[in-house]
Design an enzyme around this catalytic site. Structure first.
Site, mmCIF file in Angstrom:
data_model
loop_
_atom_site.group_PDB
_atom_site.id
_atom_site.type_symbol
_atom_site.label_atom_id
_atom_site.label_comp_id
_atom_site.label_asym_id
_atom_site.label_seq_id
_atom_site.Cartn_x
_atom_site.Cartn_y
_atom_site.Cartn_z
ATOM 1 C CB THR A 9 18.675 23.545 7.597
ATOM 2 O OG1 THR A 9 18.290 23.654 8.969
ATOM 3 C CG2 THR A 9 19.865 24.463 7.355
ATOM 4 C CG ASN A 11 19.404 24.844 13.315
ATOM 5 O OD1 ASN A 11 20.239 25.685 13.653
ATOM 6 N ND2 ASN A 11 19.041 23.837 14.082
ATOM 7 C CG HIS A 13 22.289 27.505 16.514
ATOM 8 N ND1 HIS A 13 23.060 28.417 17.208
ATOM 9 C CD2 HIS A 13 21.078 27.511 17.107
ATOM 10 C CE1 HIS A 13 22.336 28.936 18.188
ATOM 11 N NE2 HIS A 13 21.125 28.411 18.141
ATOM 12 C CG ASP A 70 18.394 13.287 10.178
ATOM 13 O OD1 ASP A 70 18.179 14.238 10.972
ATOM 14 O OD2 ASP A 70 17.751 12.229 10.237
ATOM 15 C CB THR A 71 22.882 15.396 13.298
ATOM 16 O OG1 THR A 71 23.651 16.002 12.259
ATOM 17 C CG2 THR A 71 23.809 15.126 14.476
ATOM 18 C CE1 TYR A 152 19.557 14.812 23.458
ATOM 19 C CE2 TYR A 152 19.612 15.302 21.112
ATOM 20 C CZ TYR A 152 18.976 14.749 22.210
ATOM 21 O OH TYR A 152 17.760 14.125 22.064
ATOM 22 C CG ASP A 153 26.460 21.237 20.798
ATOM 23 O OD1 ASP A 153 26.388 20.074 20.341
ATOM 24 O OD2 ASP A 153 26.649 22.229 20.073
ATOM 25 C CG HIS A 178 28.515 15.516 14.673
ATOM 26 N ND1 HIS A 178 28.945 16.187 15.802
ATOM 27 C CD2 HIS A 178 27.248 15.922 14.467
ATOM 28 C CE1 HIS A 178 27.966 16.952 16.252
ATOM 29 N NE2 HIS A 178 26.928 16.822 15.460
ATOM 30 N NE ARG A 179 25.160 19.969 11.248
ATOM 31 C CZ ARG A 179 24.885 19.972 12.548
ATOM 32 N NH1 ARG A 179 25.620 20.667 13.387
ATOM 33 N NH2 ARG A 179 23.859 19.310 13.027
#
Length: 195
Positions: A9, A11, A13, A70-71, A152-153, A178-179
């Site tokens: 990634t 990303n 964050h 993947d989330t 979506y937090d 979840h992560r």
């Protein structure tokens, strides 16, 4: 010396979140760190499939141990949507604000707001594939709340809390996300491997 592992990634964050969870044993590298500028197409119909596509790509092209995630946010009233399309729910530009606005509009007047986040991590290490899954249940709020986190937090309230993910500190979120749950499973596996 810290063992290096690539997280497929760029990303920031996600990188910071995972580096915090993994702790001092590993140096987590991004795609940019290994000079990978390819746009790895996530074309699978499942979270597992997309995570494997990215991990296999990096492992095969760069020969580095790698993991990818993947989330998906799966909303009960929307029959599991946006799911695998969570990042591009409102379009290919992957705009988090537009995604949240679309989801809130679709749930307007809906009383069943149950949802869960699910992360699947694919680990490619020493030519072997392993999958790890983490999930957190909760509900979709009526409006955005909080400035932390990403995606979506601001509209997701985890079970047992009265605050959105975006209102929790990074440490609070990492203790239940979840992560975090998927990464912890991967960590346990990596530590067992080292024995």
């Amino acid at each position: 010396m810290k063992k290096e592992i690539v997280f497929a990634t760029n990303n920031e964050h996600k990188l910071q979140e995972v580096a915090r969870i993994l702790g001092d044993e590993f140096r987590v590298l991004s795609l940019a760190d290994i000079g990978c500028n390819d746009d790895i197409a996530e074309t699978a119909p499942t979270l597992e499939g997309n995570a494997l596509i990215k991990a296999r790509f990096v492992y095969e092209k760069y020969g580095k141990n790698c993991f990818s995630d993947d989330t998906g946010l799966e909303v009960e009233a929307l029959h599991g949507a946006p799911g695998v399309y969570s990042a591009r729910y409102a379009g290919e530009e992957k705009n988090p604000e537009a995604n949240m606005n679309k989801l809130l509009a679709e749930l307007q007047g809906e009383t069943n707001r149950h949802a869960h986040f699910r992360t699947v991590i694919a680990l490619m290490i020493d030519n072997e594939e392993h999958l790890f899954e983490g999930e957190v249940r909760g509900s979709i709020l009526e409006e955005k709340r909080g400035n932390e986190g990403f995606g979506y937090d601001p509209i997701f309230c985890p079970e047992g809390y009265d605050r959105s993910f975006a209102e929790l500190s990074a440490d609070e979120k990492n203790s239940i996300s979840h992560r975090a749950r998927a990464v912890e499973k991967m960590c346990r596996f990596l530590k067992e491997m080292k024995k």
